[in-house]
Design a protein around this motif. Structure first.
Motif, mmCIF file in Angstrom:
data_model
loop_
_atom_site.group_PDB
_atom_site.id
_atom_site.type_symbol
_atom_site.label_atom_id
_atom_site.label_comp_id
_atom_site.label_asym_id
_atom_site.label_seq_id
_atom_site.Cartn_x
_atom_site.Cartn_y
_atom_site.Cartn_z
ATOM 1 N N PRO A 135 1.689 11.381 -7.378
ATOM 2 C CA PRO A 135 1.956 12.381 -8.188
ATOM 3 C C PRO A 135 0.672 12.586 -9.403
ATOM 4 O O PRO A 135 0.514 13.431 -9.686
ATOM 5 C CB PRO A 135 3.280 12.246 -8.787
ATOM 6 N N VAL A 136 0.451 11.269 -9.697
ATOM 7 C CA VAL A 136 -0.700 11.160 -10.696
ATOM 8 C C VAL A 136 -1.926 11.640 -10.047
ATOM 9 O O VAL A 136 -2.814 12.643 -10.828
ATOM 10 C CB VAL A 136 -0.911 9.687 -11.056
ATOM 11 N N VAL A 137 -2.293 11.710 -8.785
ATOM 12 C CA VAL A 137 -3.571 12.231 -8.149
ATOM 13 C C VAL A 137 -3.467 13.682 -8.266
ATOM 14 O O VAL A 137 -4.310 14.177 -8.340
ATOM 15 C CB VAL A 137 -3.746 11.351 -6.858
ATOM 16 N N ASP A 138 -2.372 14.155 -8.115
ATOM 17 C CA ASP A 138 -1.930 15.625 -7.961
ATOM 18 C C ASP A 138 -2.013 16.474 -9.285
ATOM 19 O O ASP A 138 -2.221 17.463 -9.221
ATOM 20 C CB ASP A 138 -0.763 15.941 -7.318
ATOM 21 N N GLU A 139 -2.204 15.414 -10.308
ATOM 22 C CA GLU A 139 -2.132 16.307 -11.785
ATOM 23 C C GLU A 139 -3.458 16.847 -11.956
ATOM 24 O O GLU A 139 -4.524 16.175 -11.420
ATOM 25 C CB GLU A 139 -2.022 15.203 -12.815
ATOM 26 N N GLY A 142 0.634 -1.061 0.091
ATOM 27 C CA GLY A 142 0.065 0.068 -0.191
ATOM 28 C C GLY A 142 0.806 1.177 0.018
ATOM 29 O O GLY A 142 0.602 2.281 -0.831
ATOM 30 N N ARG A 143 1.769 1.226 0.909
ATOM 31 C CA ARG A 143 2.761 2.431 0.848
ATOM 32 C C ARG A 143 3.537 2.693 -0.399
ATOM 33 O O ARG A 143 3.613 3.773 -0.973
ATOM 34 C CB ARG A 143 3.826 2.295 2.031
ATOM 35 N N GLN A 144 3.884 1.510 -1.139
ATOM 36 C CA GLN A 144 4.710 1.487 -2.258
ATOM 37 C C GLN A 144 3.808 2.011 -3.349
ATOM 38 O O GLN A 144 4.056 3.000 -4.454
ATOM 39 C CB GLN A 144 5.288 0.095 -2.769
ATOM 40 N N MET A 145 2.490 1.778 -3.475
ATOM 41 C CA MET A 145 1.731 1.955 -4.546
ATOM 42 C C MET A 145 1.051 3.520 -4.376
ATOM 43 O O MET A 145 0.876 4.306 -5.086
ATOM 44 C CB MET A 145 0.232 1.292 -4.267
ATOM 45 N N GLN A 146 1.038 4.155 -2.887
ATOM 46 C CA GLN A 146 0.718 5.383 -2.628
ATOM 47 C C GLN A 146 1.962 6.320 -3.325
ATOM 48 O O GLN A 146 1.589 7.329 -4.079
ATOM 49 C CB GLN A 146 0.565 5.743 -1.289
ATOM 50 N N GLU A 147 3.394 6.062 -2.890
ATOM 51 C CA GLU A 147 4.249 6.758 -3.575
ATOM 52 C C GLU A 147 4.148 6.690 -5.060
ATOM 53 O O GLU A 147 4.551 7.803 -5.564
ATOM 54 C CB GLU A 147 5.442 6.130 -2.958
#
Length: 62
Positions: free
Chosen positions: A37-41, A28-33
């Motif tokens: 950046p994509v979510v913030d686009e 989960g942490r790796q996927m979030q990292e």
């Protein structure tokens, strides 16, 4: 990686591998990292318009 067998979500008699808690947390942490950046686009304006279309149609009808 440890694999535990969870019969709670599986059909009776079916062996379904489930990741242990530590592995799920690490994944989960790796996927979030990776995806943060994509979510913030910014959202493409055309896609935003399509997403809001049902709300606009409902408001116009009501």
């Amino acid at each position: 990686m440890n694999v535990e067998w969870d019969s709670g979500d599986a059909r009776i008699g079916a062996d379904v591998p489930v990741l242990d808690a530590l592995t799920r947390e690490r994944l989960g942490r790796q996927m979030q990292e990776m995806y943060e950046p994509v979510v913030d686009e910014p959202l493409d304006p055309r896609l935003a318009e399509l997403l809001h279309a049902p709300d606009l149609a409902r408001d116009a009808a009501g």
